[in-house]
Design a protein around this motif. Sequence first.
Motif, PDB file in Angstrom:
ATOM      1  N   PHE A 184       0.880  -1.182   0.000  1.00 54.54           N
ATOM      2  CA  PHE A 184       0.000   0.000   0.000  1.00 54.54           C
ATOM      3  C   PHE A 184       0.910   1.222   0.000  1.00 54.54           C
ATOM      4  CE2 PHE A 184      -4.654   0.517   1.236  1.00 54.54           C
ATOM      5  CZ  PHE A 184      -4.762   1.795   0.730  1.00 54.54           C
ATOM      6  N   PRO A 185       1.690   1.416  -1.069  1.00 55.12           N
ATOM      7  CA  PRO A 185       2.749   2.435  -1.076  1.00 55.12           C
ATOM      8  C   PRO A 185       2.227   3.851  -1.200  1.00 55.12           C
ATOM      9  CG  PRO A 185       2.569   1.429  -3.235  1.00 55.12           C
ATOM     10  CD  PRO A 185       1.635   0.659  -2.340  1.00 55.12           C
ATOM     11  N   HIS A 186       3.125   4.796  -0.894  1.00 52.44           N
ATOM     12  CA  HIS A 186       2.817   6.215  -1.045  1.00 52.44           C
ATOM     13  C   HIS A 186       2.941   6.642  -2.500  1.00 52.44           C
ATOM     14  CE1 HIS A 186       3.363   6.615   3.347  1.00 52.44           C
ATOM     15  NE2 HIS A 186       2.645   7.711   3.210  1.00 52.44           N
ATOM     16  N   LEU A 187       1.905   7.258  -3.008  1.00 50.99           N
ATOM     17  CA  LEU A 187       1.988   7.874  -4.328  1.00 50.99           C
ATOM     18  C   LEU A 187       3.054   8.963  -4.325  1.00 50.99           C
ATOM     19  CD1 LEU A 187       0.966   8.539  -7.197  1.00 50.99           C
ATOM     20  CD2 LEU A 187      -0.815   9.938  -6.141  1.00 50.99           C
TER      21      LEU A 187
ATOM     22  N   ARG B 201      -4.972  -4.456  -9.228  1.00 56.94           N
ATOM     23  CA  ARG B 201      -5.551  -3.326  -8.514  1.00 56.94           C
ATOM     24  C   ARG B 201      -4.501  -2.670  -7.629  1.00 56.94           C
ATOM     25  NH1 ARG B 201     -11.295  -3.278  -5.090  1.00 56.94           N
ATOM     26  NH2 ARG B 201     -11.749  -1.099  -5.555  1.00 56.94           N
ATOM     27  N   ARG B 202      -4.422  -1.356  -7.660  1.00 58.89           N
ATOM     28  CA  ARG B 202      -3.423  -0.639  -6.882  1.00 58.89           C
ATOM     29  C   ARG B 202      -4.048   0.026  -5.663  1.00 58.89           C
ATOM     30  NH1 ARG B 202      -0.820   2.956 -11.643  1.00 58.89           N
ATOM     31  NH2 ARG B 202      -2.983   3.673 -11.578  1.00 58.89           N
ATOM     32  N   PHE B 203      -3.338  -0.089  -4.544  1.00 51.16           N
ATOM     33  CA  PHE B 203      -3.716   0.566  -3.305  1.00 51.16           C
ATOM     34  C   PHE B 203      -2.620   1.580  -2.993  1.00 51.16           C
ATOM     35  CE2 PHE B 203      -5.611  -3.582  -3.413  1.00 51.16           C
ATOM     36  CZ  PHE B 203      -6.908  -3.370  -2.965  1.00 51.16           C
ATOM     37  N   LEU B 204      -2.981   2.862  -2.941  1.00 47.70           N
ATOM     38  CA  LEU B 204      -1.989   3.925  -2.835  1.00 47.70           C
ATOM     39  C   LEU B 204      -2.356   4.905  -1.728  1.00 47.70           C
ATOM     40  CD1 LEU B 204      -1.652   4.545  -6.667  1.00 47.70           C
ATOM     41  CD2 LEU B 204       0.092   3.507  -5.217  1.00 47.70           C
TER      42      LEU B 204
END
Length: 348
Positions: free
Chosen positions: A107-110, A155-158
Amino acid sequence: MASCLMTGRKIFKKLPFEVVDPKEDEKPKVNVYGPNGFVFVGPKRYLQPACYKEYGLDVYNFEARPDDVYVVGYPRSGTTLHSEMVWQIANDLDYEEAAKSYISHRFPHLDFSLFSRLPQMKEILEKKDVDEEALDIARKYLELSVDGLSQRKGRRFLKCHLPISLMPPHIFEVGAKVIYCARNPKDVLVSIIHVIRFFQSDRGPKPNIKNWFDDFKNDLGMYCPFFEQVLEAWERRNDKNFLFLFYEDTVRDKRQTIQKIAEFLGKKLSDDQIDGLKDYLSIEKFKNNKSVNCTQMVKLGLAKDTNLFIRRGRPGGWKELFDEEIEREFNELMDEKLKGTNLKFPEE
């Protein structure tokens, strides 16, 4: 300004707002950004690390997808807790998979490239006395550049600490899901003091609450102005793909927040599943969960220990640090900044 033929989104050749270096008399009392300094961004003069000049345009042009999920909020407003909650709900409560990787990787930082961390990760990889685990952590962090996040499959979690006005507008144009976390600023300030100590170790500023408050009040604290950021999100609280949450409400009733997020993401959870997730997110378990408690930064030598990142997880800690004068000034500041709005922060 050019258009992307594939998506119709606008690609900005330059930022549509100014990035300004601070004047000599605009130095904060507490230097949270170290020797690299900071810049003011946009008409509201959001305080950002100086490397925003290098990476800000890349972040602003980030191409969102309709199935993206973003957890956004001012630092220390509960974004870690809510990110783990969101990830578990969206991934059918896969506790085993979550334990295999740090939340900062899944769940990285944009806005990770704005943290001045990429050069540090490169330096770690160049060292000869680093063990394989630390090297693997650093390699994965290097994949969190804007280009790396753009190439992520599935699916991306940001997560993001930027205000709405500095985030890629494409996020809202494509209908991605955005969850905003807000917290009483009194506790935010106290939590920031502790987290800066965590990352800067003994080299960091001492927790002189008066200096910290003065910077916060004068919009010279980390990521300030605080109230402007939260109000930007508050104005969107009724948008279709936007969910506004208060950290205090979640701490008071995790079940309710879990249900809200599940509904927002189109997921259904049984009572037993909700109970299991509540237990998993309890403060004692969360503090000892290595995948969320920034233990990787300690491993890399970029943080002091783990007892200052996830701390107590309950509102009201400001009462132990504020004297009567600071409490009075803080209340006056909140009255001034929130005048004419219907935003009200929970006290407990």
